[in-house]
Scaffold this motif. Structure first.
Motif, PDB file in Angstrom:
ATOM      1  N   TYR A  26     -11.961 -29.170 -26.052  1.00  0.00           N
ATOM      2  CA  TYR A  26     -12.349 -30.042 -27.164  1.00  0.00           C
ATOM      3  C   TYR A  26     -13.822 -29.985 -27.547  1.00  0.00           C
ATOM      4  CZ  TYR A  26      -7.633 -31.579 -26.255  1.00  0.00           C
ATOM      5  OH  TYR A  26      -6.285 -31.584 -26.060  1.00  0.00           O
ATOM      6  N   PHE A  34      -7.001 -29.020 -32.689  1.00  0.00           N
ATOM      7  CA  PHE A  34      -6.013 -29.962 -32.157  1.00  0.00           C
ATOM      8  C   PHE A  34      -5.458 -30.854 -33.272  1.00  0.00           C
ATOM      9  CE2 PHE A  34      -4.726 -34.058 -30.385  1.00  0.00           C
ATOM     10  CZ  PHE A  34      -3.589 -33.619 -29.720  1.00  0.00           C
ATOM     11  N   ILE A  37      -2.905 -28.933 -34.923  1.00  0.00           N
ATOM     12  CA  ILE A  37      -1.680 -28.833 -34.101  1.00  0.00           C
ATOM     13  C   ILE A  37      -0.773 -30.034 -34.371  1.00  0.00           C
ATOM     14  CG2 ILE A  37      -0.777 -29.049 -31.735  1.00  0.00           C
ATOM     15  CD1 ILE A  37      -3.104 -27.328 -30.766  1.00  0.00           C
ATOM     16  N   TYR A  43       5.325 -29.432 -33.414  1.00  0.00           N
ATOM     17  CA  TYR A  43       4.628 -30.343 -32.492  1.00  0.00           C
ATOM     18  C   TYR A  43       5.049 -31.780 -32.791  1.00  0.00           C
ATOM     19  CZ  TYR A  43       1.086 -32.180 -29.348  1.00  0.00           C
ATOM     20  OH  TYR A  43       0.456 -32.842 -28.322  1.00  0.00           O
ATOM     21  N   GLY A 144      -0.929 -40.899 -26.859  1.00  0.00           N
ATOM     22  CA  GLY A 144      -1.048 -39.447 -26.992  1.00  0.00           C
ATOM     23  C   GLY A 144      -0.507 -38.637 -25.838  1.00  0.00           C
ATOM     24  N   SER A 145       0.054 -39.290 -24.811  1.00  0.00           N
ATOM     25  CA  SER A 145       0.517 -38.577 -23.616  1.00  0.00           C
ATOM     26  C   SER A 145      -0.587 -37.740 -22.977  1.00  0.00           C
ATOM     27  CB  SER A 145       1.736 -37.689 -23.923  1.00  0.00           C
ATOM     28  OG  SER A 145       2.475 -37.466 -22.738  1.00  0.00           O
ATOM     29  N   THR A 146      -1.820 -38.197 -23.139  1.00  0.00           N
ATOM     30  CA  THR A 146      -2.949 -37.537 -22.472  1.00  0.00           C
ATOM     31  C   THR A 146      -2.738 -37.539 -20.958  1.00  0.00           C
ATOM     32  OG1 THR A 146      -4.332 -38.387 -24.242  1.00  0.00           O
ATOM     33  CG2 THR A 146      -5.466 -37.504 -22.319  1.00  0.00           C
ATOM     34  N   ASN A 149      -1.702 -34.357 -19.019  1.00  0.00           N
ATOM     35  CA  ASN A 149      -2.580 -33.287 -18.524  1.00  0.00           C
ATOM     36  C   ASN A 149      -2.718 -33.360 -16.998  1.00  0.00           C
ATOM     37  OD1 ASN A 149      -4.957 -32.841 -21.287  1.00  0.00           O
ATOM     38  ND2 ASN A 149      -3.025 -31.843 -20.858  1.00  0.00           N
ATOM     39  N   TYR A 189       4.490 -25.833 -28.169  1.00  0.00           N
ATOM     40  CA  TYR A 189       3.227 -25.319 -27.633  1.00  0.00           C
ATOM     41  C   TYR A 189       2.987 -23.859 -28.012  1.00  0.00           C
ATOM     42  CZ  TYR A 189       2.759 -29.767 -25.445  1.00  0.00           C
ATOM     43  OH  TYR A 189       2.614 -31.113 -25.264  1.00  0.00           O
ATOM     44  N   THR A 196      -1.642 -23.342 -32.210  1.00  0.00           N
ATOM     45  CA  THR A 196      -1.843 -23.575 -30.776  1.00  0.00           C
ATOM     46  C   THR A 196      -2.462 -22.338 -30.115  1.00  0.00           C
ATOM     47  OG1 THR A 196       0.084 -25.042 -30.802  1.00  0.00           O
ATOM     48  CG2 THR A 196      -0.766 -24.393 -28.650  1.00  0.00           C
ATOM     49  N   PHE A 199      -6.055 -22.484 -30.845  1.00  0.00           N
ATOM     50  CA  PHE A 199      -6.641 -23.544 -30.017  1.00  0.00           C
ATOM     51  C   PHE A 199      -6.924 -23.009 -28.607  1.00  0.00           C
ATOM     52  CE2 PHE A 199      -5.439 -27.228 -27.150  1.00  0.00           C
ATOM     53  CZ  PHE A 199      -6.464 -28.101 -27.481  1.00  0.00           C
ATOM     54  N   MET A 235      -0.084 -23.654 -20.374  1.00  0.00           N
ATOM     55  CA  MET A 235      -0.687 -22.705 -21.306  1.00  0.00           C
ATOM     56  C   MET A 235      -1.589 -21.761 -20.508  1.00  0.00           C
ATOM     57  SD  MET A 235      -1.111 -24.469 -24.985  1.00  0.00           S
ATOM     58  CE  MET A 235      -2.845 -24.791 -24.849  1.00  0.00           C
ATOM     59  N   GLU A 263      -4.005 -25.018 -19.389  1.00  0.00           N
ATOM     60  CA  GLU A 263      -3.537 -26.401 -19.556  1.00  0.00           C
ATOM     61  C   GLU A 263      -2.195 -26.629 -18.886  1.00  0.00           C
ATOM     62  OE1 GLU A 263      -2.449 -27.939 -23.597  1.00  0.00           O
ATOM     63  OE2 GLU A 263      -3.597 -29.710 -23.014  1.00  0.00           O
ATOM     64  N   SER A 265       0.776 -29.595 -19.357  1.00  0.00           N
ATOM     65  CA  SER A 265       1.204 -30.764 -20.114  1.00  0.00           C
ATOM     66  C   SER A 265       2.522 -31.241 -19.503  1.00  0.00           C
ATOM     67  CB  SER A 265       1.356 -30.393 -21.590  1.00  0.00           C
ATOM     68  OG  SER A 265       1.533 -31.549 -22.371  1.00  0.00           O
ATOM     69  N   LYS A 267       5.789 -33.376 -18.583  1.00  0.00           N
ATOM     70  CA  LYS A 267       6.816 -34.134 -19.302  1.00  0.00           C
ATOM     71  C   LYS A 267       7.581 -34.908 -18.235  1.00  0.00           C
ATOM     72  CE  LYS A 267       5.154 -31.867 -22.663  1.00  0.00           C
ATOM     73  NZ  LYS A 267       4.243 -32.504 -23.607  1.00  0.00           N
TER      74      LYS A 267
HETATM   75  C1  AVJ Z   1      -3.668 -33.994 -26.069  1.00  0.00           C
HETATM   76  C2  AVJ Z   1      -3.035 -33.330 -23.882  1.00  0.00           C
HETATM   77  C3  AVJ Z   1      -1.550 -34.653 -25.197  1.00  0.00           C
HETATM   78  O1  AVJ Z   1      -0.519 -31.834 -24.016  1.00  0.00           O
HETATM   79  O2  AVJ Z   1       0.432 -32.057 -25.936  1.00  0.00           O
HETATM   80  C4  AVJ Z   1      -1.354 -29.833 -27.647  1.00  0.00           C
HETATM   81  C5  AVJ Z   1      -2.776 -31.149 -25.919  1.00  0.00           C
HETATM   82  N1  AVJ Z   1      -2.182 -28.707 -26.026  1.00  0.00           N
HETATM   83  N2  AVJ Z   1      -0.985 -28.546 -27.782  1.00  0.00           N
HETATM   84  C6  AVJ Z   1      -0.567 -32.043 -25.218  1.00  0.00           C
HETATM   85  C7  AVJ Z   1      -2.114 -29.937 -26.527  1.00  0.00           C
HETATM   86  C8  AVJ Z   1      -1.501 -27.882 -26.799  1.00  0.00           C
HETATM   87  C9  AVJ Z   1      -1.907 -32.360 -25.880  1.00  0.00           C
HETATM   88  N3  AVJ Z   1      -2.544 -33.561 -25.255  1.00  0.00           N
END
Ligand code: AVJ
Length: 309
Positions: A26, A34, A37, A43, A144-146, A149, A189, A196, A199, A235, A263, A265, A267
């Protein structure tokens, strides 16, 4: 000079599986990408969460009871906040973000839209508990489901830090992405327009720009793969041929097919989320999902027994 990005890249590139933590996506360009995206048809998370928030904000307000402050963790540009601030109308909004410039800009926007609400921004790293004076009945907000990560163990640590910051009479509204078919996830993704991919590849450009790197972005391709055992989309940046490059004066090599893991992510299963809540000092109170059960919004309450104070 301390440089967290340089330290992370140099140590991550020295591991057997090369890795760069996802938070370094970021920079200004990465944040723009982002945003793009979130508008791609594949997405689904942002769109689904926004729908859930607008459909249920009034109910969240009722269920949360009296709230003296909304505290948003990693608030960024605070784009989802108005949906909650409207019905909630708390006396105070406290956005917390690591980037002072984004925080200042977002605070101004919220002040303009909600002149009755006092905005008290805090520049901080959200991974550590904070002392915020004067909070009696705060409501945390982490959309945002942060949280995805992080893996389950690190996620519990973060949720526990939120619980510490917010105290014994608090609640937490959190948006979390759910398990679904690998096809849907891999498309989300690896969108057809290549946003993406751009990104992910921007990380290469960022290394070249900021760390005196000489990586050739055309030597890499974007990869998104579902890891079923770990329950996460990964990723990677995959080397298309054997390459050698420099970062901050140090030399590295990669074999063809070798990757930099950029990355995770995660679920989650709904049951797993209940467990994580209880393990971190929260008691699940209400949850809302879309008709496909793709994304979830949760209202948790501080579990008074679980932690001191
Ligand atoms: C911001 C971490 C929630 O994991 O979906 C989106 C980042 N990476 N596409 C995610 C992200 C690739 C996003 N987050």
């Amino acid at each position: 000079m301390s440089n967290a990005f340089r330290d992370a890249v140099l140590s991550g590139m020295s591991q057997p599986q090369k890795i760069i933590p996802a938070r370094f996506f970021y920079d200004v360009r990465g944040s723009e990408l982002f945003e793009q995206i979130t508008k791609q048809p594949e997405y689904y998370p942002t769109r689904t969460e926004l729908k859930l928030l607008s459909a249920h904000a009034a109910e969240i307000d009722t269920e949360a009871g009296a709230v003296d402050a909304l505290v948003e963790f990693g608030s960024g540009s605070s784009t989802k906040t108005p949906l909650l601030l409207g019905p909630l109308a708390p006396p105070t909004y406290i956005p917390i973000d690591i980037s002072p410039s984004i925080l200042a800009e977002a605070s101004e926007a919220i002040r303009a839209a909600f002149p009755m609400i006092e905005v008290r921004p805090i520049v901080a790293d959200l991974t550590y508990p904070l002392v915020i004076p004067g909070l009696e009945r705060p409501l945390g907000f982490f959309p945002g489901s942060t949280i995805g990560n992080l893996g389950p163990a690190a996620a519990v640590d973060l949720l526990r830090a939120f619980r510490k910051t917010l105290g014994p009479n608090s609640g937490l509204v959190i948006g979390i992405d759910l398990r679904k078919s690998p096809e849907v996830l891999e498309a989300a993704y690896d969108d057809a327009a290549g946003v993406t991919a751009a990104f992910n590849l921007n990380l290469i450009d960022r290394i070249d720009r900021e760390l005196d790197g000489d990586l050739d972005r055309t030597a890499f391709r974007h990869r998104a793969r579902w890891n079923d055992f770990a329950g996460r989309i990964e990723m990677h940046l995959e080397a298309l041929r054997p390459i050698m490059f420099h970062v901050a004066g140090r030399a590295f090599t990669m074999a063809e097919g070798e990757t930099i893991h950029t990355e995770n992510s995660h679920k989650f299963y709904l049951e797993e989320l209940r467990f994580m809540a209880r393990a971190s000092g929260w008691e699940p109170h209400r949850k809302w999902t879309d008709s496909r059960d793709w994304f979830s919004l949760h209202l948790w309450r501080a579990d008074a027994q679980s932690m001191q104070p």
